[in-house]
Design a protein around this motif. Structure first.
Motif, mmCIF file in Angstrom:
data_model
loop_
_atom_site.group_PDB
_atom_site.id
_atom_site.type_symbol
_atom_site.label_atom_id
_atom_site.label_comp_id
_atom_site.label_asym_id
_atom_site.label_seq_id
_atom_site.Cartn_x
_atom_site.Cartn_y
_atom_site.Cartn_z
ATOM 1 N N ILE A 294 0.747 -1.140 -0.115
ATOM 2 C CA ILE A 294 0.063 0.004 -0.160
ATOM 3 C C ILE A 294 0.835 1.326 -0.016
ATOM 4 C CG2 ILE A 294 -1.508 1.449 1.465
ATOM 5 C CD1 ILE A 294 -2.943 -1.098 2.249
ATOM 6 N N VAL A 295 1.828 1.254 0.761
ATOM 7 C CA VAL A 295 2.627 2.393 1.028
ATOM 8 C C VAL A 295 3.262 2.554 -0.290
ATOM 9 C CG1 VAL A 295 4.835 3.325 2.102
ATOM 10 C CG2 VAL A 295 3.131 2.131 3.455
ATOM 11 N N LEU A 296 4.056 1.587 -0.831
ATOM 12 C CA LEU A 296 4.670 1.527 -2.421
ATOM 13 C C LEU A 296 3.911 2.290 -3.439
ATOM 14 C CD1 LEU A 296 6.779 -1.653 -2.123
ATOM 15 C CD2 LEU A 296 7.443 0.523 -1.530
ATOM 16 N N ASN A 297 2.537 1.883 -3.257
ATOM 17 C CA ASN A 297 1.735 2.171 -4.467
ATOM 18 C C ASN A 297 1.243 3.601 -4.253
ATOM 19 O OD1 ASN A 297 0.655 0.088 -6.428
ATOM 20 N ND2 ASN A 297 1.056 -1.190 -4.614
ATOM 21 N N ILE A 298 1.242 4.024 -2.946
ATOM 22 C CA ILE A 298 0.940 5.412 -2.591
ATOM 23 C C ILE A 298 1.801 6.438 -2.983
ATOM 24 C CG2 ILE A 298 0.417 7.261 -0.586
ATOM 25 C CD1 ILE A 298 -0.896 5.078 0.845
ATOM 26 N N THR A 431 7.776 -0.646 -7.661
ATOM 27 C CA THR A 431 7.987 0.829 -7.276
ATOM 28 C C THR A 431 8.683 1.595 -8.030
ATOM 29 O OG1 THR A 431 7.594 0.269 -4.901
ATOM 30 C CG2 THR A 431 8.000 2.345 -5.225
ATOM 31 N N VAL A 432 9.886 1.172 -8.462
ATOM 32 C CA VAL A 432 10.749 2.207 -9.165
ATOM 33 C C VAL A 432 10.168 2.303 -10.503
ATOM 34 C CG1 VAL A 432 12.921 2.564 -10.037
ATOM 35 C CG2 VAL A 432 12.717 1.892 -7.635
ATOM 36 N N THR A 433 9.649 1.368 -11.202
ATOM 37 C CA THR A 433 9.319 1.336 -12.548
ATOM 38 C C THR A 433 8.228 2.133 -12.604
ATOM 39 O OG1 THR A 433 8.250 -0.836 -12.277
ATOM 40 C CG2 THR A 433 10.526 -0.820 -13.196
ATOM 41 N N ASP A 434 7.122 1.895 -11.781
ATOM 42 C CA ASP A 434 5.954 2.802 -11.653
ATOM 43 C C ASP A 434 6.068 4.187 -11.576
ATOM 44 O OD1 ASP A 434 4.365 0.483 -11.957
ATOM 45 O OD2 ASP A 434 3.434 0.352 -10.041
ATOM 46 N N ILE A 435 6.855 4.395 -10.625
ATOM 47 C CA ILE A 435 7.326 5.855 -10.413
ATOM 48 C C ILE A 435 7.819 6.664 -11.631
ATOM 49 C CG2 ILE A 435 8.619 7.461 -8.763
ATOM 50 C CD1 ILE A 435 8.210 5.775 -6.582
ATOM 51 N N CYS A 436 8.954 6.046 -12.087
ATOM 52 C CA CYS A 436 9.757 6.379 -13.249
ATOM 53 C C CYS A 436 8.679 6.489 -14.500
ATOM 54 C CB CYS A 436 10.846 5.656 -13.436
ATOM 55 S SG CYS A 436 12.118 5.717 -12.239
ATOM 56 N N GLY A 437 7.884 5.366 -14.695
ATOM 57 C CA GLY A 437 7.117 5.434 -15.822
ATOM 58 C C GLY A 437 6.140 6.616 -15.803
ATOM 59 N N PHE A 438 5.452 6.855 -14.661
ATOM 60 C CA PHE A 438 4.754 7.912 -14.558
ATOM 61 C C PHE A 438 5.208 9.161 -14.706
ATOM 62 C CE2 PHE A 438 1.990 5.102 -11.438
ATOM 63 C CZ PHE A 438 1.349 4.286 -12.731
ATOM 64 N N PHE A 439 6.253 9.450 -13.964
ATOM 65 C CA PHE A 439 7.028 10.637 -14.434
ATOM 66 C C PHE A 439 7.827 11.005 -15.733
ATOM 67 C CE2 PHE A 439 11.033 12.917 -14.163
ATOM 68 C CZ PHE A 439 10.752 13.959 -13.416
ATOM 69 N N PHE A 440 8.146 9.976 -16.262
ATOM 70 C CA PHE A 440 8.678 10.292 -17.583
ATOM 71 C C PHE A 440 7.446 10.535 -18.699
ATOM 72 C CE2 PHE A 440 12.256 6.871 -17.015
ATOM 73 C CZ PHE A 440 13.214 8.054 -16.502
ATOM 74 N N VAL A 441 6.337 9.932 -18.740
ATOM 75 C CA VAL A 441 5.173 10.088 -19.573
ATOM 76 C C VAL A 441 4.598 11.404 -19.291
ATOM 77 C CG1 VAL A 441 2.911 9.310 -20.061
ATOM 78 C CG2 VAL A 441 4.577 7.625 -19.610
#
Length: 454
Positions: A294-298, A431-441
């Motif tokens: 949950i924390v990682l997804n937040i 977590t890292v791929t989600d954060i970076c993916g959202f950030f890049f897009v």
């Protein structure tokens, strides 16, 4: 016993247990195969399992526990009186005996250990200190050892005189020692029986036996047994014979570690989970993983919130966010799988992070560019906007490079820090791929919007 009624058999066993029908219980258990024993005993109530061990003779109880390895049998011993538990424990192979003690909580373990003879107590404590990942943790100490001055007749007479003691030993060799238990050599049972009875063991030994150090990792043990056809090899500590590692024990240890890693990857923390366990225990183990996620997804969702205005102005991006996250995650998981496999085979060391990273980046550049171009073309054709295609394509390409970099190197870093890579690699990668993916897009889209390209 094919096609037997599981429920009826479990009920019949429970009835015999509470009737204190020793003969009936023993006969019923004897008629079951090991898998059937696992199945039937798992359907009993916890109290029934404890009573079952009390009814059986220590030897039969020990054999039963050996068939219940997947059902945390050490917990059953802690539910017995310390005297009964100790009697059963003494009938187990030394490596299993130490494993059970290591798996118990300190208080019940000490109560049971207090019932053991002093010499056996010392042996169990010594074995329990070993990690299950090294030779000392899976070796057995029940071996035939004799001084090099002993004759064939003396050894054969000893075997006959103590046949009851040696009955449960896995015997292929006689181990010959010098002073202070230093290993002198090994004699095959066949050579022993075919030799003149007055021949001393020193004249029969192979004085250059292959030995294993007590701290040898199981990966090295597997490689050693792959190269040689031995059923067992002697374990030494500074030349002193301390036990024997069997091929079967190495194979079992590798299989158990693989199963343990699989459970961790799937989010089962705290050891084995079975539906026969208390609901509170099972719930707690799963929540330990789910709460962390949950924390990682937040954290990942906070990136989307930060670019909320950009996403609102260009709603088409929402369709590509999960694609980029998922595709990058798949690439990262491939890298994780390769690193985990190479670590288990001993093909790579934790200190080789830079080497692994460079090799993964080379693959990531090719795969990222290929996937980015494909997704960019889809976005362009769908919305008729080349800039949108560049945004999502570049984001996927960069995120793929990030994903394989994380997936390839993190298992090595965690291994070097003494953390189980199977436990933490997945959450870190996700977590890292989600954060970076959202950030890049969203970052590229915000930049394009600010320049008027979108």
């Amino acid at each position: 016993m094919k096609g037997f009624d599981i429920k009826a058999t479990a009920k019949r066993l429970a009835e015999r247990i509470w009737d204190r029908d020793h003969a009936g219980v023993t006969a019923l258990i004897a008629g079951l195969t090991p898998p059937d024993i696992n199945l039937i005993v798992s359907r009993l109530e916890s109290s029934d399992r404890s009573e079952l061990l009390k009814i059986l003779d220590p030897v039969d109880a020990a054999n039963l526990l050996l068939n219940l390895k997947e059902l945390s049998p050490h917990t059953l011993l802690t539910q017995l009186s310390s005297e009964t538990a100790a009697e059963i424990l003494r009938e187990l192979p030394s490596n299993i005996e130490a494993d059970f003690i290591s798996a118990m909580k300190p208080a019940p373990a000490e109560r049971i250990l207090a019932q053991l003879p002093e010499r056996e107590l010392e042996d169990v404590r010594a074995l329990a200190q070993y990690s299950p990942e090294v030779a000392g943790g899976i070796m057995v100490t029940e071996i035939l050892r004799f001084p090099e001055s002993a004759t064939v007749k003396q050894v054969v007479d000893d075997l006959r005189r103590n046949s009851a003691v040696y009955a449960n030993y896995v015997i292929q060799y006689v181990y010959v020692t010098r002073e202070e238990q230093l290993l002198a050599g090994v004699v095959r049972i066949r050579d022993l029986l075919l030799s003149d009875e007055n021949t001393a063991l020193r004249d029969l030994i192979d004085d250059k036996p292959i030995t294993i150090d007590h701290q040898t990792p199981i990966e090295d043990l597997r490689d050693l047994f792959d190269r040689h056809r031995f059923l067992g090899l002697p374990v030494v500590d500074d030349g002193r014979l301390v036990g024997v590692v069997r091929r079967a024990a190495v194979e079992e240890a590798i299989a158990q570690r693989t199963a343990r890693q699989f459970r961790l990857v799937q989010g089962i923390i705290g050891g084995e989970e079975f539906r026969t366990m208390p609901v509170r225990v099972r719930s707690g183990r799963r929540l330990a993983w789910l709460s962390a996620n949950i924390v990682l997804n937040i954290i990942a969702a906070s990136v989307i919130v930060y670019f909320e205005e950009t996403l609102t102005r260009l709603i088409a991006l929402a369709a590509f966010l999960p694609i980029i996250s998922d595709m990058s995650g798949c690439s990262g998981n491939q890298a994780v799988a390769v690193s985990m496999r190479e670590l288990s085979l001993g093909l790579v060391r934790p200190r080789e992070v830079m080497r692994v990273w460079l090799k993964e980046v080379s693959v990531g550049l090719i795969n990222g560019a290929t996937l980015g171009i494909l997704l960019g073309l889809v976005a362009w054709l769908w919305r008729g906007n080349s800039t949108l295609g560049v945004v999502v394509g570049a984001a996927l390409a960069l995120n793929t490079i990030v994903a394989v970099s994380i997936g390839g190197s993190v298992p090595l870093v965690l291994k070097g820090l003494g953390v189980d890579p199977a436990l933490a690699s997945g959450p870190i990668l996700t977590t890292v791929t989600d954060i970076c993916g959202f950030f890049f897009v969203l970052g590229f889209a915000a930049l394009a919007l600010s320049q008027g390209y979108l």
